[in-house]
Motif scaffolding. Structure first.
Motif, short mmCIF file in Angstrom:
data_model
loop_
_atom_site.label_atom_id
_atom_site.label_comp_id
_atom_site.label_asym_id
_atom_site.label_seq_id
_atom_site.Cartn_x
_atom_site.Cartn_y
_atom_site.Cartn_z
N LEU A 183 73.35 -13.32 -17.48
CA LEU A 183 72.85 -14.64 -17.13
C LEU A 183 73.67 -15.25 -15.98
CD1 LEU A 183 72.14 -16.07 -20.70
CD2 LEU A 183 70.46 -15.39 -18.99
N ILE A 187 72.34 -16.52 -11.88
CA ILE A 187 72.45 -17.86 -11.30
C ILE A 187 72.19 -17.78 -9.79
CG2 ILE A 187 74.06 -19.74 -10.79
CD1 ILE A 187 75.39 -19.19 -13.46
N ARG A 197 67.89 -21.06 -9.78
CA ARG A 197 68.07 -21.02 -11.23
C ARG A 197 69.46 -21.53 -11.62
NH1 ARG A 197 65.64 -15.00 -12.47
NH2 ARG A 197 67.44 -14.41 -11.20
N TRP A 198 69.49 -22.61 -12.39
CA TRP A 198 70.70 -23.18 -13.00
C TRP A 198 71.74 -23.63 -11.99
CZ3 TRP A 198 70.10 -17.91 -15.30
CH2 TRP A 198 69.22 -17.91 -16.38
N VAL A 523 75.23 -22.54 -24.63
CA VAL A 523 74.90 -22.06 -23.29
C VAL A 523 73.60 -21.27 -23.30
CG1 VAL A 523 75.60 -20.43 -21.50
CG2 VAL A 523 77.25 -22.08 -22.40
N TYR A 526 70.66 -23.71 -23.74
CA TYR A 526 70.39 -24.48 -22.52
C TYR A 526 69.70 -23.61 -21.47
CZ TYR A 526 71.28 -26.23 -17.85
OH TYR A 526 71.13 -26.59 -16.54
N MET A 527 70.22 -22.42 -21.25
CA MET A 527 69.67 -21.56 -20.20
C MET A 527 68.25 -21.11 -20.57
SD MET A 527 73.07 -19.37 -19.09
CE MET A 527 72.79 -19.21 -17.33
N ALA A 530 65.95 -24.28 -20.01
CA ALA A 530 65.81 -24.59 -18.58
C ALA A 530 64.90 -23.59 -17.87
CB ALA A 530 67.18 -24.62 -17.91
N ALA A 531 64.88 -22.36 -18.34
CA ALA A 531 64.10 -21.32 -17.67
C ALA A 531 62.60 -21.45 -17.88
CB ALA A 531 64.56 -19.94 -18.14
N ARG A 539 61.35 -16.52 -14.71
CA ARG A 539 61.81 -16.84 -16.05
C ARG A 539 61.79 -15.68 -17.03
NH1 ARG A 539 56.52 -19.32 -16.66
NH2 ARG A 539 55.34 -18.29 -18.34
N PRO A 542 65.52 -14.14 -17.54
CA PRO A 542 66.39 -15.06 -18.28
C PRO A 542 65.92 -15.32 -19.71
CG PRO A 542 66.03 -15.87 -16.06
CD PRO A 542 65.13 -14.68 -16.23
N ALA A 546 68.51 -14.48 -22.59
CA ALA A 546 69.02 -15.62 -23.35
C ALA A 546 68.61 -15.53 -24.81
CB ALA A 546 68.52 -16.93 -22.73
#
Length: 685
Positions: A183, A187, A197-198, A523, A526-527, A530-531, A539, A542, A546
């Motif tokens: 991950l 980024i 991304r992020w 983490v 969240y990731m 967000a994706a 996406r 990720p 994730a």
């Protein structure tokens, strides 16, 4: 067939005589010396060597030019053993695995033996890699052409599976750490859709997180921090006999010749695959040795010399293998090989069939250059290994400031911006916490390296083959081996104690260290969330990674909670017995209390923050002597004469290499912006 073989043999003989001409040997030795020096400096790497030497090759003939370039490139993975073994700081990304057993050997006074074994293994590995290159050049074309994107994808998955599951009584931690690394590698801007991304508004992250500051943060800073916590030499009360250590290490390598042969073959084969770098090869070789060598699960990571021999053999043999696709197809496997490819073309040599026919003598001169460079480089390091080992007996106040300064500058080579040093600090704290809490760090780095490749290979495989890529024989074999590697830590205890081991018993028990799972799960959550607002191509990767990270960390936490049957017992007996923890353990865990450890760790990272603060005002190079003088006087009350001499020599080295030779573009400073005349007068201001 016999005529063709005789022709190749004659070309190999002619190439040897050409390379052995005195002038060309001189250029080869120059390249070897540059390569050895680069390997000693953490974070610099072979690209710096190419940047230094390529301009000098334009006026040379092809044989001399490639003798110098390959002399440099072949031995960078030899001398990087020195900082890895003595300080736990990987000289290059290809020496990460060497740290795991090399540093514990240094701590118990076997630094000379570890260095000698590493250099000997590097020598034999380099020679075996050159031999494999020489033999396979005429026959490798059909094999390399058969390796498609799906097979590369399956191979990268297998590499991560091999390493991530070797994580002791909680193997799922390894999978979670690998997913986190993947991950982090994702980024920045997605190559398929352009989606950021992020990264948000942080421009530094738009191109992705550079590997150098992450590598040095995860592996180098934690070892330096532990050295500062212990406040002692790496190896105390040790009487060195340099010759004994040299001979013993050499005997270890000869005794484990079959391990050297296997790991060298692994390195050469992986080196021939574009995208598989040294930072991947050494972990796969280490994992192979750990799983195949007798008694390795009990001794690896605690100072087993085989843990030094295995990755060092693979590191040097990969250089020969990496030349195969470059020469045969013009497909460089790394940035360094891309520069070498451009040098070939500058000298009028076109990779492909001509390198195996009309220019076969040049091709074999490359083989001889690699072989001779390994002999010169490893021989020189071998003779000096006993003297290098004496460094480990120096006081920590003499070792830490110089190494810290080099690490700062090395991390800065990631993208030459302030973000590199911030990333070094952040991942240094993460790495130290992972080491202290026994979360494996190798899977994180491997995930970072291979994560981008996995996503790219997956996108290409799906676009070209849809789901049919899963049915290719090579893919089935590699993914099956990856699945077996993932399930192996579970299968062994089940076979030993039955399926009852998987049934939760008793009440769950939580401990303070279990709070480490909170940021991991946070983490991943969240990731993942967000994706979901991104385009499908941005996406999908990720989301899969994730989700896997969430499942692995959640199941790992549940397993630990329900498998504690009594205070002081971690995990089940079977899991503890069969588990393998592939990372360094903190050497001062029982010598100091928790409060003292945290206080000294805070002081260590406080020095780092102080470095950043002073650097923001006056620049990196002027900050180095200030840091060294302050550290040596405050921490160790060292004599002024010694302190000032140390600071002057270190600063001069950094100035000559990075300011005058490489012409690094330093970031702006407060005084430099206010007084531009000072920026013109003072380096890096």
């Amino acid at each position: 067939m016999e005529g063709e073989f005789a022709h190749l043999l004659g070309a190999a003989g002619d190439a040897l005589f050409l390379v052995l001409e005195p002038a060309r040997v001189m250029y080869l030795v120059i390249g070897v010396v540059v390569g050895l020096a680069i390997g000693l400096l953490p974070g610099i790497g072979g690209l710096t060597g190419y940047a230094l030497l390529v301009p000098f090759t334009y006026s040379l003939d092809a044989y001399s030019a490639f003798a110098m370039l390959l002399g440099m490139h072949a031995v960078t993975s030899t001398s990087d053993t020195i900082p890895a073994v003595l300080f736990g700081v990987p000289g290059t990304s290809a020496s990460q695995a060497t740290v795991l057993d090399g540093l514990p050997m240094t701590r118990r006074g076997d630094a000379g033996r570890a260095l000698s074994a590493g250099f000997s293994a590097s020598l034999f590995g380099g020679l075996i890699g050159a031999m494999i290159l020489a033999v396979t050049i005429p026959i490798i074309r059909p094999l390399v052409l058969a390796i498609g994107t799906p097979e590369l994808l399956a191979l990268t998955v297998f590499g991560i599976a091999m390493v991530s599951t070797l994580s002791g009584s909680a193997p799922l931690r390894g999978i979670a750490a690998a997913c986190f690394g993947i991950l982090v590698g994702m980024i920045g801007a997605d190559h398929q859709s352009g989606q950021i991304r992020w990264a948000g508004p942080i421009l530094y992250l738009w191109d992705g997180v550079p590997m150098l500051p992450v590598l040095l943060g995860i592996f180098a800073l934690p070892e330096l921090c532990d050295l500062a916590i212990a406040r002692s030499a790496l190896a105390e009360k040790v009487k060195f006999k340099a010759l004994d250590g040299m001979l013993e290490g050499f005997k270890d390598t000869v005794k484990n010749w079959y391990l050297v042969l296997r790991c060298s073959a692994i390195g050469a084969v992986l080196g021939a695959i574009p995208g598989i770098t040294g930072s991947v090869t050494d972990w796969i070789a280490y994992a192979h040795a750990l799983q195949s060598e007798k008694g390795a699960s009990e001794t690896f990571g605690k100072g087993d010399v085989r843990g030094v021999i295995a990755p060092e053999s693979a590191n040097n043999s990969k250089e020969g293998g990496s030349l195969i696709p470059t020469i045969a197809f013009g497909v460089p496997g790394s940035a360094g090989q891309a520069i070498l490819l451009s040098a070939l073309m500058i000298h009028g040599l076109i990779p492909g069939p001509s390198m195996l026919s009309t220019n076969v003598d040049v091709t074999y001169s490359l083989v001889w250059s690699i072989a001779l460079a390994n002999i010169f480089g490893a021989g020189l390091c071998f003779l000096l290994s006993g003297q290098f080992a004496r460094i480990s007996t120096l006081r920590y106040t003499l070792v830490l400031p110089g190494i810290m300064a080099i690490v700062y500058v090395g991390a800065f080579q990631g993208s030459s911006s302030w973000g590199d040093l911030y990333a070094l600090l952040i991942f240094g704290v993460i790495g130290w916490a992972m080491k202290r809490l026994r979360w494996p760090r190798p899977p994180l780095i491997l995930g970072l390296v291979l994560g981008v490749l996995i996503e790219r290979y997956m996108a290409i495989s799906i676009m070209r083959y849809d789901a049919a890529w899963l049915l290719r024989p090579g893919v089935i074999l590699l993914l099956g081996m990856a699945l077996l590697a993932v399930l192996r830590p579970l299968i062994r205890p089940v076979l030993h104690d039955g399926f009852g081991i998987l049934i939760p018993r008793g009440k769950p028990r939580l401990r303070v260290e279990d709070l480490a799972y909170v940021p991991v799960i946070g983490v991943a959550t969240y990731m993942l969330i967000a994706a979901q607002d991104w385009a499908f191509t941005a996406r999908i990767g990720p989301t899969v990674v994730a989700t896997t990270m969430l499942l692995a960390s959640g199941l790992s936490l549940m397993f630990l909670m329900f498998s504690r049957h009594a205070p002081g017992e971690r995990g089940t007996k079977a899991a503890t017995k069969h588990g393998i923890y592939m990372d360094l353990e903190s050497s001062n865990e029982h010598a100091l209390g928790f409060g003292s450890i945290m206080l000294r760790a805070g002081i260590f990272f406080g020095w780092f923050i102080g470095f950043l603060a002073v650097m923001s005002v006056i620049g990196l190079i002027p900050t180095v002597p200030i840091l060294i003088v302050a550290f040596m006087r405050i921490e160790g009350r060292e004599r002024w004469k010694l302190t000032l001499s140390y600071a002057a020599i270190t600063t001069l080295l950094i100035y000559i290499v990075f300011e005058r030779t490489l012409h690094i573009g330093w970031p702006s400073t407060f005084l430099g912006e206010m007084f531009p005349v000072l920026a013109d007068m003072i380096p890096s201001m």
